[in-house]
Design an enzyme around this catalytic site. Structure first.
Site, PDB file in Angstrom:
ATOM      1  N   ALA A   1       0.545  -0.682   0.483  1.00  0.00           N
ATOM      2  CA  ALA A   1       0.093  -0.116   0.192  1.00  0.00           C
ATOM      3  C   ALA A   1       0.809   1.171   0.134  1.00  0.00           C
ATOM      4  O   ALA A   1       0.940   2.587  -0.217  1.00  0.00           O
ATOM      5  CB  ALA A   1      -0.815  -0.029   1.004  1.00  0.00           C
ATOM      6  N   PHE A   2       2.221   0.863   0.322  1.00  0.00           N
ATOM      7  CA  PHE A   2       2.518   2.594   0.753  1.00  0.00           C
ATOM      8  C   PHE A   2       3.658   2.728  -0.295  1.00  0.00           C
ATOM      9  O   PHE A   2       3.592   4.252  -1.526  1.00  0.00           O
ATOM     10  CB  PHE A   2       4.254   1.817   1.913  1.00  0.00           C
ATOM     11  CG  PHE A   2       4.922   2.704   1.824  1.00  0.00           C
ATOM     12  CD1 PHE A   2       4.785   3.947   3.206  1.00  0.00           C
ATOM     13  CD2 PHE A   2       6.469   3.054   1.089  1.00  0.00           C
ATOM     14  CE1 PHE A   2       5.283   4.468   3.498  1.00  0.00           C
ATOM     15  CE2 PHE A   2       6.822   3.945   1.929  1.00  0.00           C
ATOM     16  CZ  PHE A   2       6.618   5.771   3.205  1.00  0.00           C
ATOM     17  N   GLU A   3       3.519   1.982  -1.799  1.00  0.00           N
ATOM     18  CA  GLU A   3       3.604   2.023  -3.053  1.00  0.00           C
ATOM     19  C   GLU A   3       2.603   2.736  -3.985  1.00  0.00           C
ATOM     20  O   GLU A   3       2.847   2.860  -5.478  1.00  0.00           O
ATOM     21  CB  GLU A   3       4.398   0.986  -3.772  1.00  0.00           C
ATOM     22  CG  GLU A   3       6.092   0.634  -3.475  1.00  0.00           C
ATOM     23  CD  GLU A   3       6.294  -0.016  -2.053  1.00  0.00           C
ATOM     24  OE1 GLU A   3       5.164  -0.662  -1.122  1.00  0.00           O
ATOM     25  OE2 GLU A   3       7.137   0.505  -1.336  1.00  0.00           O
TER      26      GLU A   3
ATOM     27  N   VAL B   1      -4.251  -2.815   4.403  1.00  0.00           N
ATOM     28  CA  VAL B   1      -3.844  -3.169   6.052  1.00  0.00           C
ATOM     29  C   VAL B   1      -4.163  -3.663   6.958  1.00  0.00           C
ATOM     30  O   VAL B   1      -4.751  -3.043   7.394  1.00  0.00           O
ATOM     31  CB  VAL B   1      -2.995  -1.617   5.830  1.00  0.00           C
ATOM     32  CG1 VAL B   1      -1.562  -1.617   6.585  1.00  0.00           C
ATOM     33  CG2 VAL B   1      -2.666  -0.895   4.263  1.00  0.00           C
TER      34      VAL B   1
ATOM     35  N   THR C   1       3.500  -3.700  15.782  1.00  0.00           N
ATOM     36  CA  THR C   1       4.155  -2.072  15.650  1.00  0.00           C
ATOM     37  C   THR C   1       3.631  -1.402  15.452  1.00  0.00           C
ATOM     38  O   THR C   1       2.544  -0.959  14.182  1.00  0.00           O
ATOM     39  CB  THR C   1       5.205  -2.691  15.145  1.00  0.00           C
ATOM     40  OG1 THR C   1       5.052  -2.463  13.376  1.00  0.00           O
ATOM     41  CG2 THR C   1       6.420  -3.853  15.731  1.00  0.00           C
TER      42      THR C   1
ATOM     43  N   HIS D   1       4.022  -0.097  12.502  1.00  0.00           N
ATOM     44  CA  HIS D   1       4.759  -0.030  10.793  1.00  0.00           C
ATOM     45  C   HIS D   1       2.995   0.700  10.155  1.00  0.00           C
ATOM     46  O   HIS D   1       3.191   1.179   9.004  1.00  0.00           O
ATOM     47  CB  HIS D   1       4.908  -1.201  10.802  1.00  0.00           C
ATOM     48  CG  HIS D   1       5.264  -1.178   8.332  1.00  0.00           C
ATOM     49  ND1 HIS D   1       6.629  -0.465   8.719  1.00  0.00           N
ATOM     50  CD2 HIS D   1       5.034  -1.931   7.651  1.00  0.00           C
ATOM     51  CE1 HIS D   1       6.446  -1.142   7.460  1.00  0.00           C
ATOM     52  NE2 HIS D   1       5.234  -1.933   7.364  1.00  0.00           N
TER      53      HIS D   1
ATOM     54  N   PHE E   1     -10.610   5.626  -2.963  1.00  0.00           N
ATOM     55  CA  PHE E   1      -9.663   4.683  -1.733  1.00  0.00           C
ATOM     56  C   PHE E   1     -10.294   3.597  -1.560  1.00  0.00           C
ATOM     57  O   PHE E   1     -11.422   3.028  -0.117  1.00  0.00           O
ATOM     58  CB  PHE E   1     -10.219   5.869  -0.245  1.00  0.00           C
ATOM     59  CG  PHE E   1      -8.654   4.806   0.151  1.00  0.00           C
ATOM     60  CD1 PHE E   1      -6.732   5.214  -0.113  1.00  0.00           C
ATOM     61  CD2 PHE E   1      -8.700   5.129   1.910  1.00  0.00           C
ATOM     62  CE1 PHE E   1      -6.582   4.684   0.378  1.00  0.00           C
ATOM     63  CE2 PHE E   1      -7.638   4.377   2.705  1.00  0.00           C
ATOM     64  CZ  PHE E   1      -6.480   4.950   2.057  1.00  0.00           C
TER      65      PHE E   1
ATOM     66  N   ARG F   1     -14.352  -7.621   4.614  1.00  0.00           N
ATOM     67  CA  ARG F   1     -14.356  -6.090   3.362  1.00  0.00           C
ATOM     68  C   ARG F   1     -14.411  -7.052   1.981  1.00  0.00           C
ATOM     69  O   ARG F   1     -14.225  -5.733   1.409  1.00  0.00           O
ATOM     70  CB  ARG F   1     -13.968  -5.389   3.579  1.00  0.00           C
ATOM     71  CG  ARG F   1     -14.767  -4.752   5.413  1.00  0.00           C
ATOM     72  CD  ARG F   1     -13.277  -4.012   6.529  1.00  0.00           C
ATOM     73  NE  ARG F   1     -14.575  -3.373   7.556  1.00  0.00           N
ATOM     74  CZ  ARG F   1     -15.184  -4.039   8.785  1.00  0.00           C
ATOM     75  NH1 ARG F   1     -14.907  -5.841   8.589  1.00  0.00           N
ATOM     76  NH2 ARG F   1     -15.310  -3.570   9.480  1.00  0.00           N
TER      77      ARG F   1
HETATM   78  N1  INI Z   1       1.394  -3.120   2.640  1.00  0.00           N
HETATM   79  C1  INI Z   1       0.704  -3.203   2.562  1.00  0.00           C
HETATM   80  O1  INI Z   1      -0.801  -2.916   2.155  1.00  0.00           O
HETATM   81  N2  INI Z   1      -0.088  -4.044   4.389  1.00  0.00           N
HETATM   82  C2  INI Z   1       0.239  -4.407   5.115  1.00  0.00           C
HETATM   83  O2  INI Z   1      -0.104  -4.242   6.035  1.00  0.00           O
HETATM   84  C3  INI Z   1       1.703  -3.842   5.737  1.00  0.00           C
HETATM   85  N3  INI Z   1       2.010  -3.910   6.641  1.00  0.00           N
HETATM   86  O3  INI Z   1       1.265  -5.298   7.408  1.00  0.00           O
HETATM   87  O4  INI Z   1       2.806  -4.178   7.186  1.00  0.00           O
HETATM   88  C4  INI Z   1       2.749  -3.458   4.505  1.00  0.00           C
HETATM   89  N4  INI Z   1       4.021  -3.360   4.294  1.00  0.00           N
HETATM   90  C5  INI Z   1       4.586  -3.145   3.400  1.00  0.00           C
HETATM   91  C6  INI Z   1       5.065  -1.704   2.567  1.00  0.00           C
HETATM   92  O5  INI Z   1       3.210  -1.264   1.881  1.00  0.00           O
HETATM   93  C7  INI Z   1       5.470  -1.343   1.621  1.00  0.00           C
HETATM   94  O6  INI Z   1       4.984  -2.006   0.351  1.00  0.00           O
HETATM   95  C8  INI Z   1       6.968  -1.919   2.508  1.00  0.00           C
HETATM   96  O7  INI Z   1       7.358  -0.741   3.324  1.00  0.00           O
HETATM   97  C9  INI Z   1       8.132  -1.257   1.257  1.00  0.00           C
HETATM   98  O8  INI Z   1       8.073  -0.004   0.690  1.00  0.00           O
END
Ligand code: INI
Length: 156
Positions: free
Chosen positions: A59-61, A84, A89, A91, A116, A130
């Site tokens: 999701a970060f990307e 996510v 943690t 994170h 979203f 969901r």
């Molecule tokens: N990415 C997700 O899409 N869902 C998650 O639950 C998740 N957790 O739990 O860590 C997650 N982490 C990876 C993140 O999105 C990045 O891909 C990674 O940090 C590299 O940039």
């Protein structure tokens, strides 16, 4: 006295070009969100040839690829899909927070609907509910939000 003007978006995806960006992390869930989004778009008139799906690691990307898709000018609306799940943690907060604000930034900066459909849940069971379970399919709901927003934008 003059009448007020109301703008609302039809739930008609005919001719709309929709870009979906999906995060592979928790793929079993996100695949269902992607199916839900594509099915909903088809049922509302979109053609498969007008739907593009891009996969990213997590999701970060999502925001960077949403941004690139938006910059092409080839899409009427975008849909961000991911899952996510809260862990032990902080994170979760970084990933979910950056994903949400980055997606919104694309919408604001480009004036393009970015729906979203990223689940932010405490447990796997909540995600299953969901993603086509008893709480519906949030991928389909996000696709509809994208269509409605694209149509209301078009009305101005
Ligand atoms: N990415 C997700 O899409 N869902 C998650 O639950 C998740 N957790 O739990 O860590 C997650 N982490 C990876 C993140 O999105 C990045 O891909 C990674 O940090 C590299 O940039």
């Amino acid at each position: 006295m003059s009448e007020l003007t109301t703008h609302s978006g039809r739930l008609d995806a005919t001719g709309l070009r929709v870009g979906i960006v999906a995060a592979r992390f928790n793929e079993a869930i996100v695949e269902r969100l992607v199916s839900g989004a594509c099915d909903t778009l088809r049922r509302h008139g979109a053609l498969d040839s007008d739907i593009a799906v891009a996969w990213v690691p997590g999701a970060f990307e999502l925001p960077v690829v949403l941004r690139r898709m938006a910059d092409t000018g080839r899409f009427d609306a975008l849909v961000a899909l991911g899952c996510v799940v809260r862990g032990a943690t902080p994170h979760f907060d970084y990933v979910a927070g950056e994903c949400a604000s980055g997606s919104m930034a694309v919408a604001r900066e480009l004036g393009l609907p970015v729906a979203f459909g990223v689940l932010t849940v405490d447990t796997w069971d909540q995600a299953v509910e969901r993603a086509g379970g008893k709480a519906g399919n949030k991928g389909g709901e996000a696709a509809l939000a994208a269509v409605e927003t694209a149509r209301v934008l078009e009305s101005f």
